[in-house]
Motif scaffolding. Structure first.
Motif, PDB file in Angstrom:
ATOM      1  N   GLY A 290       2.747   7.775   4.975  1.00 11.06           N
ATOM      2  CA  GLY A 290       2.199   8.555   6.097  1.00 11.06           C
ATOM      3  C   GLY A 290       0.782   8.653   5.917  1.00 11.06           C
ATOM      4  N   HIS A 291       0.318   8.808   4.563  1.00 16.93           N
ATOM      5  CA  HIS A 291      -1.082   9.174   4.344  1.00 16.93           C
ATOM      6  C   HIS A 291      -1.745   7.733   3.523  1.00 16.93           C
ATOM      7  CE1 HIS A 291      -0.401  12.939   6.029  1.00 16.93           C
ATOM      8  NE2 HIS A 291       0.158  13.447   4.766  1.00 16.93           N
ATOM      9  N   ASP A 292      -1.193   6.570   3.552  1.00 18.15           N
ATOM     10  CA  ASP A 292      -1.560   5.530   3.228  1.00 18.15           C
ATOM     11  C   ASP A 292      -1.831   5.444   1.691  1.00 18.15           C
ATOM     12  OD1 ASP A 292      -1.020   4.069   5.251  1.00 18.15           O
ATOM     13  OD2 ASP A 292      -3.056   4.083   6.233  1.00 18.15           O
ATOM     14  N   ILE A 293      -1.002   6.429   0.884  1.00 17.54           N
ATOM     15  CA  ILE A 293      -1.124   6.023  -0.430  1.00 17.54           C
ATOM     16  C   ILE A 293      -0.403   5.172  -0.984  1.00 17.54           C
ATOM     17  CG2 ILE A 293      -0.619   7.441  -2.744  1.00 17.54           C
ATOM     18  CD1 ILE A 293      -0.882  10.085  -0.729  1.00 17.54           C
ATOM     19  N   ALA A 294       0.974   4.768  -0.377  1.00 17.45           N
ATOM     20  CA  ALA A 294       1.562   3.612  -0.502  1.00 17.45           C
ATOM     21  C   ALA A 294       1.700   2.708   0.761  1.00 17.45           C
ATOM     22  CB  ALA A 294       3.169   4.161  -0.975  1.00 17.45           C
ATOM     23  N   GLY A 295       2.100   1.607   0.629  1.00 16.13           N
ATOM     24  CA  GLY A 295       2.194   0.751   1.587  1.00 16.13           C
ATOM     25  C   GLY A 295       3.501   1.003   2.352  1.00 16.13           C
TER      26      GLY A 295
END
Length: 381
Positions: A290-295
């Motif tokens: 949700g915070h685009d640390i992971a795809g």
């Protein structure tokens, strides 16, 4: 615009019941530790910003009035922040902006909750019995994440084991379970499918305080400062047609804003550790995505591979997180305080070696209020 730094951090010992202190005493415990860390007295503070969960949770309306003397706010500006469960993080953001804008030089921000003297469940249900509670509200979204991502059931158990073992290294944490295993979590009662008992946060009493100051104040501080490089808050309605509660757009926008401010283009590579608001175990992979640390579909794989372990490549919640300590009003502030301790090199046994850039995050309401920040060991250029 002034640079802003954290020069003092204070936390109470978090427990199920702090019967040894009043609410005022609880706050003063955290405040005194923060002031001692900063080598300041309450007389040195220019203004106070406070945050706590909704008044209904403790059954005390406008507690800031009777607490003014205890928190050193008599005859000083006092501002209270309200943003549901994210309030501790929002309180940090508001306090920092008092410094960044040049309004005040030294600001005390403090957040707390004494859940043992209230009834959060009653408050969450709007003053009625029989409410579904926070877990009941979030469970369908966690189930939706599992179905969409194909995550195995044991991922939630892994997060619970990791955070509880991390908490055993944190002297202030509420739940310390160094011997917890996947089997322990798996065999615990199902509360709200897919959330089991040991995948849920506790109810805690506790408080957290930070002293914020400008560049001149940081230079006078006796210990290393944690520098604020980015701050953001975002809010969206809890319900509207087309809303994606698994990946709320407000959370996406909040993260992108702090990354932009801090010059972060690859958060997974450029952030050394994160304190994410994870009251139920599945929210760790959900917020990683949700915070685009992971795809998409990759957050649970980071957990599975051990990347979010305390010795992993992207440690999440080395303090034990909200899963181990949840004095609701304080929980968001603790995320920022722990990030400050990490980049100051003062986190003790749960210190991440070489932590220079940290990400703090808090959320609240129906996953609709977000407060985030990036703290570093070096000042902004």
């Amino acid at each position: 615009m002034e640079r802003c730094a954290v020069v003092g951090v204070g936390q109470t010992n978090f427990k199920k019941k702090r019967e040894d202190v009043s609410i005022a005493g609880l706050l003063r415990e955290a405040i005194d530790r923060a002031l001692e860390d900063a080598d300041l007295s309450i007389k040195d503070i220019d203004a106070v910003v406070i945050g706590k969960a909704p008044d209904a949770f403790e059954g005390i309306v406008q507690p800031e009035i009777f607490l003014a003397d205890a928190i050193g706010a008599a005859n000083k500006p006092l501002l209270r922040v309200h943003t549901a469960g994210s309030v501790g993080g929002s309180t940090f953001v508001v306090g920092a902006h008092h410094v960044i804008t040049g309004i005040h030089e030294r600001v005390l921000a403090v957040a707390w909750e004494k859940q043992s003297e209230g009834n959060a469940q009653w408050g969450l249900a709007g003053g009625r019995s029989g409410g579904i509670g926070a877990g009941g509200a979030f469970a369908p979204w966690m189930r939706a994440y599992i179905e969409e991502s194909g995550a195995p059931e044991y991922i939630g158990w892994m997060v619970a084991v990791k955070d509880r073992r991390n908490a055993a290294k944190n002297p202030y944490a509420h739940l310390k379970m160094p011997d917890i295993t996947l089997e322990t979590v798996k065999e615990s009662p199902m509360l709200w499918d897919p959330i089991r008992f040991h995948e849920s946060c506790p109810s805690s009493d506790g408080a957290c305080a930070v002293v914020l100051t400008n560049e001149a104040g940081a230079k006078r501080a006796p210990r290393p400062a944690a520098w604020v490089h980015a701050l953001a808050v975002r809010t969206e309605l809890g319900q509207f047609p087309g809303r994606n509660p698994v990946r709320p757009q407000a959370g996406v926008d909040c993260a992108h804003d702090v990354y932009r401010q801090a010059g972060i283009t690859d958060p997974r590579a450029q952030i050394d550790m994160a304190e994410l608001y994870v009251p139920f175990s599945w929210y760790e992979p959900m917020w990683l995505e949700g915070h685009d640390i992971a795809g998409p579909g990759e957050g649970w794989k980071m957990v599975d591979s051990g990347e979010t372990d305390i010795d992993g490549s992207f440690p999440v919640n080395p303090s034990g997180g909200v899963l181990s300590t949840n004095a609701i009003g304080a929980s968001g502030m603790v995320r920022f305080a722990e990030c400050a301790l990490q980049v100051r090199g003062m986190a003790g046994e749960h210190q991440i070696d070489g932590a220079r850039t940290s990400l703090a995050q808090a959320y609240g309401g129906a996953a609709q209020y977000f407060a985030m920040g990036v703290l570093r060991s070096e000042p902004p250029q």
